[in-house]
Design a protein around this motif. Structure first.
Motif, mmCIF file in Angstrom:
data_model
loop_
_atom_site.group_PDB
_atom_site.id
_atom_site.type_symbol
_atom_site.label_atom_id
_atom_site.label_comp_id
_atom_site.label_asym_id
_atom_site.label_seq_id
_atom_site.Cartn_x
_atom_site.Cartn_y
_atom_site.Cartn_z
ATOM 1 N N ILE A 32 -32.097 -81.359 -42.996
ATOM 2 C CA ILE A 32 -32.607 -82.636 -42.488
ATOM 3 C C ILE A 32 -31.479 -83.656 -42.395
ATOM 4 N N TYR A 33 -30.630 -83.714 -43.403
ATOM 5 C CA TYR A 33 -29.483 -84.637 -43.395
ATOM 6 C C TYR A 33 -28.571 -84.356 -42.200
ATOM 7 N N GLN A 34 -28.253 -83.082 -41.979
ATOM 8 C CA GLN A 34 -27.348 -82.720 -40.886
ATOM 9 C C GLN A 34 -27.967 -82.961 -39.515
ATOM 10 N N SER A 35 -29.295 -83.026 -39.440
ATOM 11 C CA SER A 35 -29.938 -83.251 -38.150
ATOM 12 C C SER A 35 -29.680 -84.653 -37.616
ATOM 13 N N PHE A 36 -29.179 -85.530 -38.430
ATOM 14 C CA PHE A 36 -28.851 -86.889 -37.998
ATOM 15 C C PHE A 36 -27.413 -87.001 -37.493
ATOM 16 N N PHE A 37 -26.723 -85.873 -37.375
ATOM 17 C CA PHE A 37 -25.341 -85.862 -36.920
ATOM 18 C C PHE A 37 -25.206 -84.995 -35.677
ATOM 19 N N GLU A 38 -24.187 -85.299 -34.896
ATOM 20 C CA GLU A 38 -23.848 -84.467 -33.736
ATOM 21 C C GLU A 38 -22.569 -83.735 -34.082
ATOM 22 N N ILE A 39 -22.635 -82.418 -34.011
ATOM 23 C CA ILE A 39 -21.476 -81.595 -34.331
ATOM 24 C C ILE A 39 -21.204 -80.710 -33.134
ATOM 25 N N ARG A 40 -20.078 -80.894 -32.527
ATOM 26 C CA ARG A 40 -19.673 -80.077 -31.376
ATOM 27 C C ARG A 40 -18.473 -79.236 -31.785
ATOM 28 N N ASN A 55 -31.023 -87.066 -31.908
ATOM 29 C CA ASN A 55 -31.345 -85.648 -31.751
ATOM 30 C C ASN A 55 -32.856 -85.429 -31.673
ATOM 31 N N TYR A 56 -33.614 -86.149 -32.497
ATOM 32 C CA TYR A 56 -35.070 -86.008 -32.488
ATOM 33 C C TYR A 56 -35.671 -86.568 -31.196
ATOM 34 N N ILE A 57 -35.179 -87.706 -30.773
ATOM 35 C CA ILE A 57 -35.682 -88.308 -29.531
ATOM 36 C C ILE A 57 -35.429 -87.378 -28.356
ATOM 37 N N ARG A 58 -34.233 -86.813 -28.310
ATOM 38 C CA ARG A 58 -33.898 -85.881 -27.225
ATOM 39 C C ARG A 58 -34.806 -84.645 -27.271
ATOM 40 N N ALA A 59 -35.063 -84.109 -28.462
ATOM 41 C CA ALA A 59 -35.917 -82.918 -28.584
ATOM 42 C C ALA A 59 -37.355 -83.236 -28.198
ATOM 43 N N HIS A 64 -39.097 -78.343 -22.496
ATOM 44 C CA HIS A 64 -38.853 -76.971 -22.945
ATOM 45 C C HIS A 64 -39.066 -76.847 -24.446
ATOM 46 N N PHE A 65 -38.711 -77.886 -25.197
ATOM 47 C CA PHE A 65 -38.925 -77.885 -26.640
ATOM 48 C C PHE A 65 -40.410 -77.732 -26.962
ATOM 49 N N TRP A 66 -41.254 -78.520 -26.299
ATOM 50 C CA TRP A 66 -42.690 -78.474 -26.566
ATOM 51 C C TRP A 66 -43.301 -77.164 -26.106
#
Length: 144
Positions: A32-40, A55-59, A64-66
């Motif tokens: 959950i903590y890492q989901s607030f970061f963008e890692i490329r 990330n949550y807003i985009r998902a 396709h996510f739904w």
């Protein structure tokens, strides 16, 4: 007397609670903590970039996510419920059905055990490496 036995019960539960926390709670919280970061991968050397709820807003705005989520949950629910009902019913061939369902679940553990046994056997990989590196004169009986 009763208070002491309750305390003893909690002390006996403590190792299990610590193990559960280490193997389940910590990875879940860390995910959950890492989901607030963008890692490329291209910019991994720069470190993760905090993006908050992006990330949550985009998902949640991605159709396709739904579709994938609904399909996955529906299929898993139907298959799981169907298999549970079949395994509970008293029908001919029930043992074969249970075996066919449960053996694939158990095989990875068995295979892992066999591989580790081969690594540590008298003629296994660990003894070979130790002899090549002159760390042991003769094979060690690791499993004996």
């Amino acid at each position: 007397m009763e208070r002491k036995s309750v305390r003893t019960g909690y002390l006996l539960l403590l190792p299990s609670v610590i193990l559960i926390a280490a193997l389940i709670v910590y990875p879940a919280v860390n995910t959950i903590y890492q989901s607030f970061f963008e890692i490329r991968t291209q910019t991994a050397a720069l470190g993760p970039k905090f993006v908050g709820m992006k990330n949550y807003i985009r998902a949640f705005h991605d159709e396709h996510f739904w579709d994938t989520l609904w399909c996955s949950v529906f299929i898993e629910l139907v298959i799981g419920l169907g298999l549970a009902l079949v395994m509970k019913k008293n029908i001919p061939g029930q043992g074969i059905i249970r075996t066919a369902i449960l053996v694939p679940w158990a095989i990875p553990t068995v295979v892992s055990g066999i591989i580790w046994t081969q690594f540590f056997s008298q003629n296994g990989l660990v003894n070979y490496i130790m002899q090549v590196m002159n760390l042991a004169e003769a094979p060690l009986n690791w499993l004996g």
